[in-house]
Structures are given as structure tokens and as C-alpha cells.
Design an enzyme around this catalytic site. Sequence first.
Site, short mmCIF file in Angstrom:
data_model
loop_
_atom_site.label_atom_id
_atom_site.label_comp_id
_atom_site.label_asym_id
_atom_site.label_seq_id
_atom_site.Cartn_x
_atom_site.Cartn_y
_atom_site.Cartn_z
N GLN A 166 39.42 33.75 37.55
CA GLN A 166 38.90 32.69 36.69
C GLN A 166 39.01 33.06 35.21
O GLN A 166 38.71 32.27 34.34
CB GLN A 166 37.42 32.43 37.02
CG GLN A 166 37.20 31.97 38.45
CD GLN A 166 35.73 31.83 38.83
OE1 GLN A 166 35.33 32.30 39.87
NE2 GLN A 166 34.93 31.18 38.00
N ARG B 177 28.41 29.07 40.81
CA ARG B 177 28.29 27.71 40.27
C ARG B 177 26.98 27.58 39.50
O ARG B 177 26.20 26.67 39.72
CB ARG B 177 28.37 26.68 41.39
CG ARG B 177 28.74 25.31 40.85
CD ARG B 177 29.24 24.37 41.91
NE ARG B 177 29.69 23.14 41.26
CZ ARG B 177 30.42 22.22 41.83
NH1 ARG B 177 30.82 22.37 43.06
NH2 ARG B 177 30.78 21.13 41.20
N CYS B 178 26.76 28.52 38.63
CA CYS B 178 25.45 28.64 37.99
C CYS B 178 25.63 29.45 36.73
O CYS B 178 26.29 30.48 36.74
CB CYS B 178 24.52 29.35 38.97
SG CYS B 178 23.13 30.16 38.23
N GLU C 129 27.81 22.81 37.17
CA GLU C 129 26.85 23.55 37.99
C GLU C 129 25.48 22.90 38.06
O GLU C 129 24.66 23.30 38.87
CB GLU C 129 26.71 24.95 37.42
CG GLU C 129 26.14 24.94 36.01
CD GLU C 129 26.39 26.26 35.28
OE1 GLU C 129 27.49 26.80 35.44
OE2 GLU C 129 25.49 26.74 34.62
#
Lengths: 792, 226
Positions: free
Chosen positions: A223, A373-374, A743
Site C-alpha cells: 500500500q 480499515r481504521c 474506514e
Amino acid sequence: MIKCNTSKEIGGMGHSKKRKEDARFIQGKGNYVDDIKLPGMLYMDIVRSPYAYAKIKNIDASKALEIPGVVAVVTGKDLEKYNLHWMPTLMSDTQMVLPTDTVMYQAQEVAAVIATDRYTARDGKEAVMVDYEPMKPVMDPFKAMLPDAPVLRSDKEGKTDNHIWHWEVGDKEKTEEVFNNADITVKQQMHIPRIHVASIETCGCVASYNKVENHLTMYMTTQAPHAIRTVIALVAGHVGLTEEKVRVISPDIGGGFGGKVPVYPGYVIAIAVSFLTGAPIKWIEDRSENLQADSFARDYHITAEMAGTKDGKIQATRFKVLADHGYTDASANPSKFPTGLFSIGTGSYDYGTAYMEADAVYTNKPPGGVAYRCSFRVTEAVHAIERMTDMFAKEVGKDPAQLRMENFIKKEDFPWASPTGWSYDSGDYHAGLKKAMDAVGYHELRKEQLALRAEGKLMGIGISTFTEVVGAGPSKDFDILGIKMFDSAEIRVHPTGKAIARFGTKSQGQGHETTYAQIVAEELGIPMEHIQIEEGDTDTAPYGLGTYASRSTPTAGAAAAMAARKLRAKAKKIAAYLLEVSEQDLEWEPGKFFVKGAPEKAKTIQEIVFAAYTNHPQGMEAGFEATHYYDPPNLTFPSGAYICVVEIDPETCDIKVRRFVAIDDCGNIINPMIVQGQVHGGLTQGIAPAMYEELIYDEAGNILNGTFMDYLVPTAVESPNWETGHTITPSPHHPIGAKGVGESPTVGAPPAIVNAIVDAVAHLGVEHLEIPVTPFKLYKKLKSVGYFDDKA
Amino acid sequence: MNTLIEKEFDIEQPIGLVWKSLADPEDVVTCVPGAAITEKIDDKNYKGEVVTKFGPIKAKYSGDIEIVELNEGEHKMVLKGRGLDSKGKGSADMLMNGTLEEKDGKTQVKFTMDITIVGMLAQFGSRLINDVSDQLLNQFVDNFKNKLSASAPAEESVPDEAAETVAASAGGTAALTSTEKRTEPKTPAPQEDNALNATSLIGTVIKSIFGGIVDFFKSLFGGKKS
């Protein structure tokens, strides 16, 4: 209503454009790491430890090497010769690449088998005989903190315990004082369990070292390709791989969710083997390896407390955390934030006193934890504050919606200084909750609930009104390994008025090829269809820290707008030259400059760009390109109001989500359809830890659900009909007023669901339920409060 | 993972005979599916191996068995075993407590096995381990019963060596070990046939799961349970 400034043809912000990237994804024409095949490529498979804690007495590779096609078996001792057997983690801890003497968690890498094809590599892996001397692992983080616990990181000189770090924020004394004098205090111990991102694509790479050129090309599921290039250069510079000799390419990525931020040993082994053999090395994890060995998320044990007045005014909160990091602290947090942005946990509420502390501990579990996702530990914080708010409401006898309304920060109080040091940029929490309550029919539902209870039926309504903190981040506070967390955009507009734009971020399914094009279209008036977006190749894209923590729109999206504005300023100069007027006489409408009061005297952006290459003013640089590195002045603070309605089967304890209304506020919306898609996916990943997912370990160190047979990822079958909507409170400091959104639903959904389940059984004496709330867990709880009187 | 197995069964044989056979690891091992004694170190310590097939996983454990207690007077035994997977994929530890009781000339056998499994089998098989253990034990009980009923009437005419072994083991402390015994275990190494059959096992598990579902639906419609 979302207002669009541009025509549908231009397709700027606010248009629900179909995703450009989907053309290849839905036709199976994506190009993922495993699609890459290079001449002479060898395949790697990894021998992994069955034990959570053991000495390695011997590794016998002779049988593996007898298999035709097995080229080499690499052990820690081999890497030790090049000082490549250890690597740093993103949190400046250390991690084994391959062990030389001890394994520290089940599924840890022990040796790598290199072969001419994937199947032979797997056969070779089965034939490697490892002689272990098992030791008793430390699995419980609380036991790991006891003075008599064995010291796991004995590799660290002078280490006498398993404690990693202590962190605290807020005013401890003042908080204590408020708690001592408060009418009401509530307290709850809760565990946010260890879960896994479980992206559809597992991790992998093709490491291709060219001996002649002394050049490494690394195709990799990452990523953050630029950061990885720098890390490779820092780690392998001593063997000649300096940064200009390293090219990292992150092709299409099949989901990241934070799990593709860390550097895993497999990548490093592949690079080392390619470097030594000169052959390209492909390594692709299988599903179980991904689930068992790659970075986990969460695993926070939280003791949460809230204090307030008897008429329901929140006065203070206090959170104490024990963070189980497994064998090493391999979190992917900004350097100065060992608990990430956990300190957002004072939530959406107007009170001035809070204290939070955390201690991290080593255990014999796989390392982590990633920001699944945070935005770095926000999920844990939001779960704690939203559960406490409900418990407090119950204690003072108020409806949880009413209590929230009474405690929200008012929209005129922004920017708002939180007791833990944040400056919330904007928000309208009352509007969000009201919209969600109207959409779900809150008051009618409460009446229905009473009627159902009278019939012995179990129905619950749960609310979560969260504040997120995304877009890391301002360079004064945010860096990873010293590199500031700005991000970048470079726009090149070709003579015919079509453009390519490149970014330091990397989409993993978020739809960057569409949203970034819409931002540029909004600013320059070039149709978004004619703006090509490229990311993920460090040789071509400008430097950036990548995509995670909902940071792409707040950082690179802002950079796109800023670079486009530089070009628009240049366009204005060219237009003035072409129209023979002064710049002050020109006005912009998307796609063209025209002379004030004489709209027929105009130059389109295409004409202007063509002139930049064919007829540019004397003294001006030719061409039409701009780059911008955007260093955000603050983070953005999206929010949401979620309401969940559950029905519980009073006999089987089966939990059914009947309604789920999600009202998000992510500021100005670039592409409503993409935002909605993001929210749908995020909500599904929010229902996951609330009801299904948890990585379970036993005392012997075994993972008991290391396959998708046992680790329950929700599918379409488990997903209710998500009802989504939005309020719009633009970020005042972001160039296009956008915040982040990816998120928010993952962060906000779990407490809404759990609050609903607890609400459904609250009248039976249930005050709290640990996630994931499974039917069996609920059954046991209901039995403990005397609801079931069976003997089972 | 940890699992506790408790089992109880009756054998229509006198307690003395049952004890003699059960108390001799080399004798009783022939009844354990997939197991073999490979070496007798002394009266209390043996080396052995077990082969099990578990779906796609075939595990071969080799390890040590220790007789912790062998009390003939009370007909009580405690065994400890530790096995390492031959491919380094994990280990298994077992503590077994067994007692025999006389009941109208028959023998009631009771035992508990406390098993800790580490490694691949625990990871992939945790949900099936109890069903599989149960299947294994049932096979063992059948084998054991068959063996005893076959040997009982012909007790007088068993070959000398076997009789000697039974007698010696029954004594518990008798020094019987000879170099021949150590180097030539009388139990053959486990054969494929003797290994636990995956198909039948998984079949049993599936049958038990689906059997339950079928019963459920039958009961819904007033049918009889299968």
C-alpha cells in the site's frame, strides 16, 4: 443534495461516475502480482513453525534438495552471513526475517524453499525436516506482564520483562478528581479481539535483481511503494542496493485494509534470494499463511470508565489499555503515535476532562497490529466511547439518543479542542443523528420494542455517533521512520488537452483512478474520462507515503487540487495572452476562461493547453505540467450517526440485523456512488468483528481458526440491506472541503450493532457483551442472568 | 489444543485376563489403530509411533511412552506419552488414567485421556478431533475385545513367548528385558492398512452431522429417528 459545479461531460466533483478501473476488474483483466511472470523466474515457499515457542535444534534440508526442481533451501543461518536475518519494524522494533535458533509464534517463517515451479516448492517445503525443542509459550498478555513471566525477547540486551512501551495522554489528576466527585460513574472491561484484514488477494511479490545493472525491481503487494523503496535502501544499502537502484512496483492490489503496509519476512527473503541467485523470485502466500502469519489488527484489552452528572451530562472519561502486540511491535502507526490515534476516544461529546493510558506487551503470537480499515486504533477507541455512552445513558435512565443529543459538541463550537489535544475541524453531529433517527423511525421503533417485549420477543436498537480522525498527517507530528506524511500529485496535460496524473498513494480497490480524475476535472475542466491516473510505480510517480488510514483524499486528493490550481493559474496567463486582455478581466467557468461581460470571448482549457505547447507567451516556461506536495495543516474529522435494529430469536439466540441506517459526514463528496460503495464494504467489515470474526489461540499457542472454514468472514448472505445517507459539513482547511470516508463505517458499525444487541436483552439484566457477539456467547450470557433454565 | 476424552466399556472376560493384556504395552498396542511399539527401553519406558490420516493430513508421531503407575492390586494404571510429528509439524502429549473393575465376572474398563496437541493437526483439525478420537477408541475397543475373545479359550496353548510376556508384564517389576527384545520388537511396524482410514473417519463425522439434521427434519414431520 449534492451540488455539481461541472457538467456531466466534465464529470467533476459530485457526479456519480462509474469507476474507470472496473472495466478491467470485472473482465478479469486486472494485473496483480501473481499475474507477473518473468523469464527464468523461480518460486519460493516458506517452511513455517508448528510451535508458538521453540528452539530450533536442526534444519535438515537434504531430502528437500533431492527433489528434482528444488534449487535451494534458505535458513536464518544463510541470511546471517549477509546480516539480513533481522529487520526493523515500522515501529523501530526488530523482527526476525528467518530465525537462527528460536521461533516465537506459530506459523513463523523458518526456512524458504526455492524451486523451478510452485508445486515443487511446496513439495520441497514438506520435505524439510526441522528438529524443534518446544517450550511453553506465553499467550495471555496479562500473564506476560507478571513479574515471573519468562522474558520472551531475550534477544534484546538487558530486557528483563515483556513490557514494550507505556503511553498516556490527558490530565490524570484532574480526571481522578472529576471521577471522585461525580454523581455517576460507569466502568467496563472489554476486549477488542484480534482480527485479520483477510483481503481477497494474499500477500506476495516478485523480486527481480539484475546483476549486470545492479538493479532491483520489486513487484509487491504494498500500500506504500515509495516508503518500501526507502526501507529496502536503508536495509540493503550495505550490500549495494542504494535507493536509485531500487524500483518498487505495486500493480493492481486486491484489497489492503492496512495488511499490506508492513514489510513481511517473505518479501525480504525473496529479495535476498534474487540478489544472491540473480533469478527473479516469486512468492505468493496461500490463504492460511496469510491468515495465520501476517499482521493482525486490534487486540486491545480496554478498561473504560465514564463519569457524569445524574441528569446525564458527561464530565470525564478514563481508558486504560493493555495492547497485545505478539512477538514484536510491528504496528503500522506514525512514529510518534504508539497507540495510533486512539486518543480520539473522547468521541463526539462536549466535555473537557479525559485521561488515557496504554501499555504494550510481547506474547508468543504473530506480530502486528495493523490499522485494519481504521485510522490507527480509532476502531478500538470508538468502540469504548460508544459502549460507555450507552452504559452511562442506562445508568442515568435516559434514552441513548436523547443523551447523545444533549452531550454533542455543537456545530458552532468548531474548531473544537478535545481534552486529548485534537482540534476537530468541523461537524454537525445533531443534524447527523436527527437524520438517522428520522430515516429509521426511531421513536416508533421504541414503541414497537415495548410492545414486542410484552410478547416476549427480543428486539434492540443501537446507536453509534462517532467522530473519526483521518488524513495523516501534518508534518509537525506525523512521520513514518522519519519521513513526513505529506502526499503528492503530478499532473501532465498533453498538447491535445488530455492528461495523466500520478500520485504517491496506491489504490487497493478504493477507486482512485476515478476520484482523482474527478478532482482534476473539477479544477481544470478537462473531462474526467480523459484524465489517466497512475500510481504504484516508484520510478514514475512522485514520492508519497501511500494509501491507508483514509488518507488518500485528505492528502493526495488535496495535492491533486493544488497541482491543478497551479495549472489553472498558468492557464489564466495563457488565456490573457491569447485573448489580449489582462488577467483581471478574465473569469473562470469549468472548462474555459472568458472575458468579464463578454462571454463569447473565451478560450477553452484545451485551446489554452495546446497554446502552452505551440504558442506560449514569451518568457513563460513551455509545457503544461505541475507537481504538488501537500502537507495538511490538520487532520480531517469525518463523523457518522449509525442506527442498527436487531432481532434475536429467543430460543436459538440467532441475531438478525433488521435495519441498519448509516448517515456519514465526510465533507464534500467527490463521487457519491464510490462513497456509497465504500460505506457498504466498510459496514460489512464492521459487522465482521461485531458478530463473527476473532483469531482464537489456545494456551499451547495453536491458532484454532487459521482457515476460512473456521475464521468467519461475512459474505453477502450475512450482510443486511445497508441504508446509507449523508450530511455534508465541509472541512474548512481542505482545498476541496473533503474528509476521508473509507474506514468510517468499519469504525462506527461495531458499537451500533453491539449496542443494539445489548439493548435487546437489557431488560433481562444484560449490561455488556464482548465482541464478537455470537449466538453461543449470547446464550451463555442469557443463561447467566437466568433467562434460560436448561441444564445444558 | 487440549481435549479430555473419557471412555467406559465392558468386556465379557475376567479381570485378570483383561489386566494382563492392558498392562502390557507391547500387547495392547496391537489393538491401537495405526500404532506400534518400536523399542522397549525398560519395563517402564517404550518408544513407539502412531500413524494417523486426517483428511488430507497424514501425521506420523514418534515418541516415548512412560508407565507412571501400574497397580495390579487396584487395577489402576497411569501412562504418559509424548510424540513428535516425524516431519516436524507438531507434537502431541497424552496423560492416560485407566482403571478396571470387576462386575459379575465381567470387566468394566474406565479411562480418561488428557491430550494436548500442538501444530498442524490442532490448527486444521480442532473441530473434528473429538469425533475422530471417538472413532479411534471404538476401533480400539473392538480390536481389543476381538483379541481377548480369540485368545481367551486358547489361553493354555498360546505360544511360549507371548505367555512369558504376559506373565512378566503382569508382575510389573519382573526384569524381562533382553537384548533380543530391545532390538526385535514383536509388534510389526505400522502398515498402511493399520493406519486410521481417513475416508471412513470423515464419513463418520459427516454422517453424524447430517444424521442429526436428517433426524431433526424427520422429527419435524413426525417421522422416526434414524
